[in-house]
Design an enzyme around this catalytic site. Sequence first.
Site, PDB file in Angstrom:
ATOM      1  N   HIS A  44       7.821   8.565   4.623  1.00 40.46           N
ATOM      2  CA  HIS A  44       6.616   9.392   4.726  1.00 40.46           C
ATOM      3  C   HIS A  44       6.889  10.858   4.374  1.00 40.46           C
ATOM      4  O   HIS A  44       6.090  11.725   4.707  1.00 40.46           O
ATOM      5  CB  HIS A  44       5.967   9.287   6.116  1.00 40.46           C
ATOM      6  CG  HIS A  44       5.444   7.911   6.435  1.00 40.46           C
ATOM      7  ND1 HIS A  44       4.344   7.702   7.240  1.00 40.46           N
ATOM      8  CD2 HIS A  44       5.857   6.679   6.056  1.00 40.46           C
ATOM      9  CE1 HIS A  44       4.123   6.405   7.344  1.00 40.46           C
ATOM     10  NE2 HIS A  44       5.033   5.758   6.632  1.00 40.46           N
ATOM     11  N   ARG A  66      17.804  -7.350  14.840  1.00 45.39           N
ATOM     12  CA  ARG A  66      17.818  -7.193  16.298  1.00 45.39           C
ATOM     13  C   ARG A  66      16.907  -8.242  16.915  1.00 45.39           C
ATOM     14  O   ARG A  66      15.808  -8.480  16.427  1.00 45.39           O
ATOM     15  CB  ARG A  66      17.336  -5.799  16.709  1.00 45.39           C
ATOM     16  CG  ARG A  66      17.445  -5.555  18.223  1.00 45.39           C
ATOM     17  CD  ARG A  66      16.976  -4.159  18.598  1.00 45.39           C
ATOM     18  NE  ARG A  66      17.176  -3.915  20.022  1.00 45.39           N
ATOM     19  CZ  ARG A  66      18.320  -3.485  20.544  1.00 45.39           C
ATOM     20  NH1 ARG A  66      19.354  -3.235  19.766  1.00 45.39           N
ATOM     21  NH2 ARG A  66      18.437  -3.287  21.846  1.00 45.39           N
ATOM     22  N   ASP A 113       0.830  -1.203   0.000  1.00 44.59           N
ATOM     23  CA  ASP A 113       0.000   0.000   0.000  1.00 44.59           C
ATOM     24  C   ASP A 113       0.867   1.257   0.000  1.00 44.59           C
ATOM     25  O   ASP A 113       2.061   1.220   0.290  1.00 44.59           O
ATOM     26  CB  ASP A 113      -0.947   0.011   1.196  1.00 44.59           C
ATOM     27  CG  ASP A 113      -0.219  -0.100   2.533  1.00 44.59           C
ATOM     28  OD1 ASP A 113       0.818  -0.790   2.584  1.00 44.59           O
ATOM     29  OD2 ASP A 113      -0.681   0.482   3.534  1.00 44.59           O
ATOM     30  N   GLU A 172      -0.687  -1.870   5.232  1.00 47.58           N
ATOM     31  CA  GLU A 172       0.198  -1.800   6.405  1.00 47.58           C
ATOM     32  C   GLU A 172       0.092  -0.445   7.093  1.00 47.58           C
ATOM     33  O   GLU A 172       0.247  -0.349   8.307  1.00 47.58           O
ATOM     34  CB  GLU A 172       1.649  -2.061   5.985  1.00 47.58           C
ATOM     35  CG  GLU A 172       2.617  -2.237   7.146  1.00 47.58           C
ATOM     36  CD  GLU A 172       3.064  -0.932   7.791  1.00 47.58           C
ATOM     37  OE1 GLU A 172       3.224  -0.903   9.026  1.00 47.58           O
ATOM     38  OE2 GLU A 172       3.223   0.071   7.061  1.00 47.58           O
ATOM     39  N   GLU A 173      -0.182   0.591   6.310  1.00 46.32           N
ATOM     40  CA  GLU A 173      -0.105   1.966   6.824  1.00 46.32           C
ATOM     41  C   GLU A 173      -1.314   2.409   7.636  1.00 46.32           C
ATOM     42  O   GLU A 173      -1.240   3.403   8.361  1.00 46.32           O
ATOM     43  CB  GLU A 173       0.076   2.944   5.647  1.00 46.32           C
ATOM     44  CG  GLU A 173       1.341   2.736   4.829  1.00 46.32           C
ATOM     45  CD  GLU A 173       2.601   3.182   5.552  1.00 46.32           C
ATOM     46  OE1 GLU A 173       2.504   3.645   6.709  1.00 46.32           O
ATOM     47  OE2 GLU A 173       3.690   3.056   4.969  1.00 46.32           O
TER      48      GLU A 173
END
Length: 397
Positions: free
Chosen positions: A369, A182, A85, A143-144
């Site tokens: 963004h 991580r 997206d 996802e956003e």
Amino acid sequence: MSLKEQLFSALREKEVRMIEIRRYLHEHPELSFHETETAKYIVDFYKDKELEVTVETQINDENGIIVTIDSGKPGKTLAIRADFDALPIEEATDLPFASKNEGVMHACGHDGHTAYMLVLAETLAEMKDQLRGKIKVFHQPAEETPPGGAVGMIKAGCLEGVDNVAGIHVMSTFPLGKVYYREGEIQSARSFFKLTIKGKGGHGSSPHEANDAIVAGSYFVTMLQTVISRRINPFDMGVVTIGSFDGKGSFNVIKDQVVLEGDVRSMSEHARDIIDAEIKKVCKGVEAAFGVVCDLDYTTDYPVLYNDPAFTRQAAEILKNTPLDRVEAIEVTAPIPPSEDFAYFAEKVPSTFIYVGAQVEDKPAYPHHHPKFDINEKSLLICAEVMGSIVVDYLVE
């Protein structure tokens, strides 16, 4: 030639097509939960190839796509995920393949995620006879935007039979040639809220006859910061941001109502629970202190993204032991503040989320963004080789 060397050779031959796909998707971005043409493009990509894969489209009516690559031999099932997206941002990059959809832009790299994943899936399918078990490719929408496309795909059963999930995100501010991982908590949980404070309007010359919602709202904003400074362990991470304070009016009119919108981040579910509860207490305090009504609409969504230590170590060791031409280093990263709905997969199945540096060359690098966001397209092949390495070593005979 080893299987991994065969994979790398095939991917390098397809690098130009990978970049072409990314540019096409960049020109035609679609917002979360509205990615119908992008989903169709992905499905058509697989239909045009005579590959023995299963494509399930329109998962839960949210445009999710699952591609299953079955080796036909017993073994584990590894899911690999890419989102597709875009964002409600007007592009300002001046790229020759800039967005053609006004007010919509791939400003987070999901076009690159999809491009590398399509080519990688195609190539892995061509080599499936040399693997064991199954690969599930998750092409994930939305996802956003909360509640996030991962939720719908999980409800539709995408994780059935899956042993582990791996994901990659390109990072525009991380150096090209570096890959980061991580163990444990790596991206923050998120909540957000909309607060309407209702007082009593009046004339600016007679404040005693009114009940000023702006004053109450200002007190709320100030008090919020004590939630972080006085309620959260200093060794834990918490952030509260008021992104909108709608109190616009005339200079001589006391507002009867203001609307505030805020964002909450934390690196543990315990800290998020404390922040959520304290914000609600502050609202009650504002009501009592100022005689106003606080109408709070509070939403808790993306959880903390937790990288399973054992699977993350396994993936990191695979990468450290694999000669990757364009990769200079495999490094541990500090936690990354933004939230990511891959966390929903990681809640259910041991997972790992890896970051690939994609900083552009010879021009400024802008963050995700941003209207001028861009990625170094050399990172696409790195993503494919990194994810491909994990898949091959995970499922090799």
